[in-house]
Write a protein that holds these residues in place. Structure first.
Motif, PDB file in Angstrom:
ATOM      1  N   ARG A 240      27.996  53.686  48.254  1.00  0.00           N
ATOM      2  CA  ARG A 240      28.495  54.919  47.644  1.00  0.00           C
ATOM      3  C   ARG A 240      30.017  54.967  47.793  1.00  0.00           C
ATOM      4  O   ARG A 240      30.623  54.147  48.458  1.00  0.00           O
ATOM      5  CB  ARG A 240      27.847  56.123  48.339  1.00  0.00           C
ATOM      6  CG  ARG A 240      26.333  56.127  48.210  1.00  0.00           C
ATOM      7  CD  ARG A 240      25.714  57.362  48.860  1.00  0.00           C
ATOM      8  NE  ARG A 240      26.333  57.717  50.110  1.00  0.00           N
ATOM      9  CZ  ARG A 240      25.718  57.666  51.292  1.00  0.00           C
ATOM     10  NH1 ARG A 240      24.495  57.273  51.398  1.00  0.00           N
ATOM     11  NH2 ARG A 240      26.363  58.022  52.384  1.00  0.00           N
ATOM     12  N   LYS A 241      30.645  55.951  47.180  1.00  0.00           N
ATOM     13  CA  LYS A 241      32.109  56.084  47.168  1.00  0.00           C
ATOM     14  C   LYS A 241      32.709  56.082  48.576  1.00  0.00           C
ATOM     15  O   LYS A 241      33.663  55.342  48.840  1.00  0.00           O
ATOM     16  CB  LYS A 241      32.503  57.348  46.382  1.00  0.00           C
ATOM     17  CG  LYS A 241      33.972  57.730  46.492  1.00  0.00           C
ATOM     18  CD  LYS A 241      34.894  56.772  45.745  1.00  0.00           C
ATOM     19  CE  LYS A 241      36.288  57.313  45.659  1.00  0.00           C
ATOM     20  NZ  LYS A 241      37.244  56.657  46.518  1.00  0.00           N
TER      21      LYS A 241
ATOM     22  N   LEU B   6      32.690  52.592  49.905  1.00  0.00           N
ATOM     23  CA  LEU B   6      33.682  51.726  49.260  1.00  0.00           C
ATOM     24  C   LEU B   6      35.056  51.935  49.881  1.00  0.00           C
ATOM     25  O   LEU B   6      35.806  50.976  50.099  1.00  0.00           O
ATOM     26  CB  LEU B   6      33.719  51.992  47.754  1.00  0.00           C
ATOM     27  CG  LEU B   6      32.461  51.581  46.976  1.00  0.00           C
ATOM     28  CD1 LEU B   6      32.563  52.044  45.531  1.00  0.00           C
ATOM     29  CD2 LEU B   6      32.254  50.085  47.054  1.00  0.00           C
ATOM     30  N   ASP B   7      35.389  53.193  50.200  1.00  0.00           N
ATOM     31  CA  ASP B   7      36.661  53.481  50.875  1.00  0.00           C
ATOM     32  C   ASP B   7      36.698  52.836  52.259  1.00  0.00           C
ATOM     33  O   ASP B   7      37.715  52.291  52.683  1.00  0.00           O
ATOM     34  CB  ASP B   7      36.883  54.989  50.982  1.00  0.00           C
ATOM     35  CG  ASP B   7      37.076  55.645  49.630  1.00  0.00           C
ATOM     36  OD1 ASP B   7      37.442  54.942  48.664  1.00  0.00           O
ATOM     37  OD2 ASP B   7      36.855  56.872  49.530  1.00  0.00           O
TER      38      ASP B   7
END
Length: 153
Positions: free
Chosen positions: A5-6, A9-10
């Motif tokens: 998920r976002k 990814l960060d």
């Protein structure tokens, strides 16, 4: 295998930038999955899984044991907890990821392998770091010039 998920990814972007990392994120944002995906990236570039030792409170150790197969069902997980016999068997059994409780670390230091990096891999995770955040250490020098490590907490 799951799709990141976002927030993950960060986290992965941050971990790719340096050799040492500290992930600080709320529960449920996917720190465990991000760490396993990062290990997979290292595996891809080096051609082998880097090995991982995870230290956590006892209940969190069981959560790791349940979470790892969701991301990487191909990895062997050793839970270094329980009775003396269970711990000895876990240490003697080859594993890709070894999970140990903070309370078991002193036992592992005495009864485990001499070279942790060789036995468990070069990837160390300290989960629920509130258990270790008050640990303080500093190099001291005696009046005779001998250096030693002083630990408090």
């Amino acid at each position: 295998m799951r799709v990141p998920r976002k927030p993950q990814l960060d986290m992965l972007t941050g971990m790719a930038r340096s050799a040492r990392h500290q992930l600080i994120a709320s529960m449920g944002l996917g720190k465990s999955g991000a760490l396993l995906l990062h290990g997979g990236a290292i595996e891809y570039y080096q051609g082998r899984w880097p090995g991982m030792l995870i230290a956590a409170p006892l209940q969190v150790c069981y959560a790791w044991r349940n979470e790892i197969p969701l991301w990487r069902p191909d990895l062997r997980v050793n839970l270094i907890c329980g009775t003396m016999e269970q711990r000895k068997l876990a240490v003697a059994t080859p594993g890709d990821i070894n999970v140990v409780s903070y309370d078991t670390l002193p036992w592992l230091k005495v009864n485990g392998p001499a070279n942790w990096a060789e036995a468990f891999g070069r990837f160390m995770v300290c989960d629920e770091s509130t258990r270790i955040k008050r640990t303080r250490a500093s190099w001291q020098t005696s009046s005779l010039g001998k250096r030693w490590l002083r630990t408090d907490g």
